[in-house]
Design a protein around this motif. Structure first.
Motif, PDB file in Angstrom:
ATOM      1  N   VAL A 396     -24.349  37.284  14.442  1.00 29.29           N
ATOM      2  CA  VAL A 396     -23.214  36.509  14.813  1.00 29.29           C
ATOM      3  C   VAL A 396     -23.060  36.583  16.381  1.00 29.29           C
ATOM      4  CG1 VAL A 396     -20.584  36.689  14.637  1.00 29.29           C
ATOM      5  CG2 VAL A 396     -22.207  37.172  12.681  1.00 29.29           C
ATOM      6  N   CYS A 403     -14.694  39.537  15.923  1.00 28.18           N
ATOM      7  CA  CYS A 403     -14.776  38.933  14.628  1.00 28.18           C
ATOM      8  C   CYS A 403     -13.877  39.462  13.747  1.00 28.18           C
ATOM      9  CB  CYS A 403     -16.142  39.552  14.072  1.00 28.18           C
ATOM     10  SG  CYS A 403     -17.709  39.087  15.028  1.00 28.18           S
ATOM     11  N   ASP A 407     -17.049  37.171   9.334  1.00 26.61           N
ATOM     12  CA  ASP A 407     -18.181  37.302  10.528  1.00 26.61           C
ATOM     13  C   ASP A 407     -18.879  38.893  10.508  1.00 26.61           C
ATOM     14  OD1 ASP A 407     -17.956  34.934  11.683  1.00 26.61           O
ATOM     15  OD2 ASP A 407     -16.555  35.531  12.942  1.00 26.61           O
ATOM     16  N   LYS A 410     -21.341  38.478   7.439  1.00 21.88           N
ATOM     17  CA  LYS A 410     -22.561  37.697   7.991  1.00 21.88           C
ATOM     18  C   LYS A 410     -23.541  38.354   8.553  1.00 21.88           C
ATOM     19  CE  LYS A 410     -23.522  33.566   9.913  1.00 21.88           C
ATOM     20  NZ  LYS A 410     -23.105  32.249  10.939  1.00 21.88           N
ATOM     21  N   GLU A 411     -22.856  39.400   9.640  1.00 23.84           N
ATOM     22  CA  GLU A 411     -23.928  40.093  10.293  1.00 23.84           C
ATOM     23  C   GLU A 411     -24.330  41.162   9.304  1.00 23.84           C
ATOM     24  OE1 GLU A 411     -25.391  41.646  14.110  1.00 23.84           O
ATOM     25  OE2 GLU A 411     -24.420  39.747  13.428  1.00 23.84           O
ATOM     26  N   CYS A 413     -25.021  40.762   6.327  1.00 24.52           N
ATOM     27  CA  CYS A 413     -26.077  40.368   5.279  1.00 24.52           C
ATOM     28  C   CYS A 413     -27.318  39.823   6.188  1.00 24.52           C
ATOM     29  CB  CYS A 413     -25.543  39.018   4.892  1.00 24.52           C
ATOM     30  SG  CYS A 413     -24.350  39.264   3.176  1.00 24.52           S
ATOM     31  N   GLY A 414     -27.118  39.726   7.483  1.00 29.89           N
ATOM     32  CA  GLY A 414     -28.344  39.406   8.215  1.00 29.89           C
ATOM     33  C   GLY A 414     -29.095  40.666   8.458  1.00 29.89           C
ATOM     34  N   ASP A 419     -28.439  37.242   0.620  1.00 32.65           N
ATOM     35  CA  ASP A 419     -27.546  35.693   0.442  1.00 32.65           C
ATOM     36  C   ASP A 419     -26.077  36.147   0.675  1.00 32.65           C
ATOM     37  OD1 ASP A 419     -27.905  32.781   0.018  1.00 32.65           O
ATOM     38  OD2 ASP A 419     -26.126  33.761  -0.889  1.00 32.65           O
ATOM     39  N   MET A 420     -25.305  35.483   1.157  1.00 30.99           N
ATOM     40  CA  MET A 420     -23.776  35.750   1.559  1.00 30.99           C
ATOM     41  C   MET A 420     -23.121  35.543  -0.088  1.00 30.99           C
ATOM     42  SD  MET A 420     -22.558  36.282   4.497  1.00 30.99           S
ATOM     43  CE  MET A 420     -20.862  36.180   4.163  1.00 30.99           C
TER      44      MET A 420
END
Length: 519
Positions: A396, A403, A407, A410-411, A413-414, A419-420
């Motif tokens: 992100v 955030c 967000d 998302k970070e 999951c990275g 997968d989100m």
């Protein structure tokens, strides 16, 4: 005799219980004032209006330490079974749900790091021994980085010890040394966190609620929404004596006059002062002590009274004491299922999972479910935190502090290469904690008052910001021990306070520690 507590953190609740249990004080003569509800201070946990949950933090417990805490909780009925004490309830729970982390550190490729070795060089070992054996007078106000070279801060040991206890390299060398001694028996098993014990539910539901119920059953008055704005202190023959409290409730000002035998217990400072919650879509507001006024009373009464401590040593640098936590409410099992498959741990049997190459230095922990008393069966809750919320994320392109919860997911999951969709319908609530590690800031010994200063007649300090030799702050135990010391001293109670268990004096522990250091 009447007793008044300013603040309702675990130290105040424990102090009230000790007054009743060991001091013979009638609970109806004890009043606890709290500005911010709910009662319990930092040990909070709550359901939010949208059905999601929020925890500012979760404290580590062990049955090899926390002597005063277990002494207290061995007499308080538990949350899930009132026929058992909180202590017995917790021990029974952990016999069924045994902690043994199989994924303590995770690298940028989602590989579980081999943590069978601490990753030390000989220089690292020598420097660590030098720090561990230095006197506190010699360490003074020095920082951890004054004693350890840069490569040390890339070792497996540092990542695990740092995130287990929330140290930063710029924090106090004295506090770091105390942790190395106090938890030396955890050193040989730091990679599995096998010594960690969890409560049946979050610590608000498992400890605070049954403790406040016990206090109320004994007649203790817990008064919420009241701010103690001033303490009138008269000094006579070198002895400080509190004579009056000034209270503010909404826009109403009132006073409480104290008699000659009355006592005041003050929770000076707060590691969760000026905290703020964000939402799934918005970051938390950036509050400071100017917004909360949470340090004002301590600053006021300490002015001109050095024996009452020096709050400026702890609250003057938010960038050095701030981190951010987050609570995730999952409404499908996909994330928990994926984490069990990845980590090898069922929820509640692992510990912190730290992403070593996270710019935010993010960690998460999955609890046994349900984690809240009122939690629906199709909901799962986990918690995480990051020590560097001021840095730009890996996935992100902004700082964590900017955030919202979406967000942050998302970070996360990275780092896990998930997968989100695992977070479909999930809600993430971020929490900014500007003073959360303020008690770790470099300081002089005199910057923290004794639980009962030598020249105090009826005023005691009960918090993370008092001086207790050899014990470690940022633990429930520190506040409970301070409360027990204060109550016993002011009431001249002859019952012995449980001593600190010196695992660092055990030959077996020392041998295991040396062996682990050379692995």
């Amino acid at each position: 005799m009447k007793a008044y507590f300013i603040g309702s953190g675990i130290g105040a609740l424990a102090g009230a219980a000790f007054l009743i249990r060991d001091g013979g004080i009638d609970g109806r003569d004890i009043t606890i004032f709290e500005k911010h509800l709910p009662f319990g201070g930092s040990l909070d946990g709550a359901a939010l209006p949208d059905g999601s949950y929020s925890l500012r933090g979760g404290r580590m417990l062990t049955t090899d330490h926390y002597e005063c805490t277990w002494d207290l909780l061995s007499t308080i009925p538990g949350a899930s079974d009132p026929s058992k004490t909180i202590r017995d309830e917790t021990i029974a729970f952990n016999k069924v749900h045994v902690a043994h982390s199989q994924a303590r550190l995770v690298d940028k490729n989602r590989h579980k790091v081999d943590v069978s070795t601490m990753g030390f060089t000989m220089q690292d070992r020598l420097e660590l021994v030098r720090l561990t054996e230095a006197s506190e007078d010699k360490l003074g106000k020095s920082r951890i980085t004054d004693w350890l070279s840069p490569p040390f801060f890339t070792t497996n040991f540092w990542y695990m010890w740092q995130t287990t206890f929330a140290f930063q390299p710029w924090h106090s060398a004295v506090e770091f040394k105390r942790y190395l001694h106090r938890f030396m028996n955890e050193f040989p098993r730091i990679e599995t966190l096998a010594g960690v014990k969890r409560t049946v539910f979050n610590q608000y539901d498992a400890i605070v609620k049954p403790l406040t119920t016990w206090l109320e059953d004994h007649g203790v008055k817990l008064v919420g929404g009241v701010d103690v704005t001033d303490v009138a202190i008269v000094t006579d023959a070198g002895k400080h004596c509190v004579k009056q409290l000034t209270l503010k409730e909404a826009d109403k000002i009132s006073t409480v006059d104290l008699g000659d035998r009355d006592l005041v217990f003050f929770q000076n400072g707060s590691m969760t002062d000026a905290t703020s919650l964000g939402t799934h879509d918005a970051p938390p507001p950036r509050l400071t002590k100017q917004d909360s006024q949470g340090w004002t009373l301590w600053e006021t009464i300490a002015a001109g009274r050095p024996e009452f401590g020096n709050p400026a040593s702890f609250n003057a640098s938010i960038p050095e004491s701030c981190w951010e936590s987050f609570t995730v409410t999952c409404r499908n099992p996909r994330f928990f299922d994926a984490m069990q498959a990845f980590s090898g741990n069922e929820a509640g049997t692992g510990g912190l999972i730290t992403f070593t190459e996270s710019n935010w230095l993010m960690s998460i922990v999955l609890y046994h479910q349900p984690h809240f008393l009122d939690q629906p069966g199709d909901v799962q809750v986990f918690w995480g935190y990051a020590l560097h919320p001021d840095r730009i994320g890996n996935f992100v392109p902004k700082a964590m502090a900017d955030c919202g919860g979406a967000d942050i997911l998302k970070e996360l999951c990275g780092h896990l290469n998930f997968d989100m969709s695992v977070f479909e319908n999930a809600t993430c609530v971020p929490c900014r904690l500007p003073y959360i590690t303020s008690m770790f800031m470099p300081r002089e010994k005199s910057d923290r008052p004794l639980p009962v200063p030598a020249n105090s007649k009826n005023l005691a300090f009960v918090s993370q910001f008092v001086e207790i030799p050899d014990d470690v702050v940022f633990t429930v135990e520190y506040s409970v021990r301070a409360a027990q010391m204060a109550v016993y001293q002011l009431l001249d109670i002859m019952r012995a306070i449980p001593p600190i268990t010196r695992h660092d004096k055990s030959f077996r522990v020392l041998l295991d520690t040396v062996e682990k250091a050379f692995a």
